[in-house]
Enzyme design. Structure first.
Site, mmCIF file in Angstrom:
data_model
loop_
_atom_site.group_PDB
_atom_site.id
_atom_site.type_symbol
_atom_site.label_atom_id
_atom_site.label_comp_id
_atom_site.label_asym_id
_atom_site.label_seq_id
_atom_site.Cartn_x
_atom_site.Cartn_y
_atom_site.Cartn_z
ATOM 1 N N ASP A 9 44.383 62.291 37.427
ATOM 2 C CA ASP A 9 44.384 62.702 38.561
ATOM 3 C C ASP A 9 45.546 63.292 39.078
ATOM 4 O O ASP A 9 45.760 63.927 40.207
ATOM 5 C CB ASP A 9 44.224 61.575 39.416
ATOM 6 N N ARG A 40 45.836 59.829 50.871
ATOM 7 C CA ARG A 40 46.659 60.169 51.969
ATOM 8 C C ARG A 40 47.262 61.583 52.007
ATOM 9 O O ARG A 40 48.078 62.267 52.674
ATOM 10 C CB ARG A 40 48.192 59.374 51.950
#
Ligand code: AMP
Ligand code: MG
Length: 522
Positions: free
Chosen positions: A271, A105
């Protein structure tokens, strides 16, 4: 008139692109990014913009109020001659390899060159990308306010971090089940524009190593060295090793700062580890109120507490090990990587002790400082003791005054009477030791106080403070948000008009969702 920024696009010019232009969810191979255009928002409106970040990008304060600015930071329009993109990365989540993740996103708009600095500009919550997996590509107001306020607060605390430029409402509602307990509800959608020299994460490298794609891995590592670590020289096996050493050092510095200010990231998956050692991805983070090594704000992690305050630097080491594994593909010799990881193990203890010395106002080094710190950490956890208030007020202690310690730090105790009844002796003993230790310091009380007040903030973004800003903003009132934004620009200053924020967490916030309990839902 169009918004005038000096766009340069190193990332997309130098790295391999996903050939498939379709914005569909899929595995993307042999590519570092996919082109994707932000979703056009229904009815965007500006909530807040950072003048300082505007200026860093070569824009003026007035630019932030222009409709062209809102168009760009809401995703309605794309900057001229730019091609927005989402990055491909993987990651280890809660200890397990999760495969491809990527910017699900986040959409990078461009890189901006201004004042000899290059900034990547990214929208978070601007719609689906090929990496959205099962989610919607959107972000809600509460998590966006938390990211916007905290990244700037961290910057002013002197903690390496990504920055925030603006926060806008998208004008649409987004469905979220905040505590993952079967109670989904619609919330206001929002978009934060955030800024950093690079948003590359450990996972960007891991993904190619995991796929055995040595070619793309090498291209990306060479790119990173050339653009972000050029002082290491031309890419070579030696430069790769030095690169890993640099990432190790930067990550260590970052986590030591977290410990210093009492910040708990909450989701230290690989991440969410920046290759530049920046604090990145503000999700279910929190601030220590009561000093507690076992505390994590993230209820999704409440059983295992993998990412609790007291183990953050061990987790950094674990994450570095995963990065080392990825780089081993190129370096083909584990020994130098192991040596660096061993070095971290030793250096982090030294760095941690030095940081604690600075919090205690100790200029010099004495043999038993580690013991003094250890005993303090025990004492702080005997009863609930506010970390920020404790260290700030400790600076008021006079060298000769250690017997009178209670009056100096009383305000830090959530239950002062419990301290007097149950744990007074332990504290008295600690203060006797601290007093002895201070007596061999050369600095005066005034000098010590001034040094301590530069490392022990007076104001941090306590969990309930962010929630107050969120509750008001949800009603369309952005005054608290602005008040906190301004307050946290000077976290080490006294700011006598803002003393209400130098206070223990109110009782109502103790078990409130958003204040003490956060999840990954955002
Ligand atoms: P996080 O836990 O926020 O670091 O996210 C982990 C991964 O999930 C990243 O790849 C994110 O881009 C992705 N992700 C998180 N939230 C969403 C969302 N609402 N829509 C799409 N992807 C998301
Ligand atoms: Mg993330």
């Amino acid at each position: 008139m169009k918004l005038n920024v000096n766009s340069i696009d190193r990332f997309i010019k130098e790295l391999p692109v996903d050939k498939d232009l379709d914005n569909s969810r899929r595995q993307v191979e042999e590519a570092c990014f996919s082109y994707v255009t932000p979703k056009v928002p229904r009815d965007p409106s500006l909530i807040h913009v950072s003048t300082e970040m505007l200026e860093n990008l070569g824009l003026k304060e007035e630019d932030g109020q222009r409709s062209e600015f809102l168009d760009i930071v809401s995703g309605k329009e794309v900057l001229p001659d730019t091609k927005p993109y989402a990055m491909c990365y993987g990651g280890h989540q809660f200890g397990n390899w999760a495969g491809q993740l990527g910017d699900g996103r986040a959409i990078n708009l461009t890189e901006v060159l201004h004042d000899n600095k290059i900034w990547a500009l990214q929208l978070k919550g601007a719609g689906e990308t090929p990496y959205s997996r099962t989610a919607d590509g959107l972000a809600v107001l509460r998590s966006s306010i938390r990211e916007y306020l905290c990244s700037e607060a961290m910057y002013y605390l002197g903690v390496p971090t990504t920055r925030a430029l603006s926060i806008v409402l998208s004008g649409s509602k987004v469905l979220r089940d905040v505590m993952y307990n079967g109670n989904p509800a619609y919330e206001k959608g929002a978009i934060v524009s955030r800024v950093a020299p690079s948003f590359l994460r450990f996972g960007n490298y891991e993904i190619f190593a995991s796929r055995g794609d040595k070619v793309t891995l090498k291209t990306l590592v060479d790119y990173t060295i050339n653009n972000h670590f050029s002082y290491l020289g031309k890419p070579s096996k030696k430069a790769y090793i030095d690169f890993f050493k640099e990432v190790t050092t930067k990550s260590m510095e970052m986590v030591i700062h977290w410990q210093r200010v009492g910040f708990v990231h909450g989701v230290m998956n690989t991440d969410n580890m920046s290759i530049l050692g920046l604090t990145i991805d503000y999700g279910p983070y929190g601030w220590l109120e009561g000093y507690d090594h076992d505390w994590t704000p993230n209820t999704t992690d409440s059983r295992q507490k993998r990412y609790r305050y007291g183990t953050q630097y061990q987790v950094v080491l674990w994450n570095l090990l995963q990065l080392a594994r990825a780089l081993l593909t190129l370096i083909e010799d584990a020994a130098p990587l192991e040596a660096i990881l061993d070095g971290y193990h030793k250096e982090v203890k030294v760095a941690q002790l030095d940081m604690m010395r600075s919090k205690l106002g100790l200029d010099g080094k004495a043999d038993n400082d580690d013991k003094l710190v250890e005993e303090l950490e025990k004492a702080l956890q005997l009863t609930e003791t506010d970390m920020t208030i404790f260290f700030r007020n400790l600076a008021d202690l006079k060298k000769e005054q250690s017997v009178d310690w209670f009056t100096v730090i009383e305000a830090a105790f959530y239950k002062p009477e419990e301290v007097l009844n149950k744990v007074k002796e332990s504290w008295t003993n600690w203060f006797i030791d601290y007093g002895k230790r201070l007596s061999i310091e050369v600095s005066t009380d005034e000098e010590r106080k001034s040094a301590m007040n530069k490392v022990n903030p007076k104001y941090v973004l306590r969990n309930y403070m962010a929630q107050l800003a969120i509750d008001a903003a949800d009603e369309g009132d952005y005054k608290v948000l602005d008040e906190l934004f301004v307050l946290l620009k000077n976290p080490y200053d006294e700011q006598p008009d803002a003393l209400k924020w130098f206070a223990k967490r109110p009782e109502w916030a103790r078990h409130k969702v958003g204040c003490s309990m956060l999840s990954c839902s955002s």
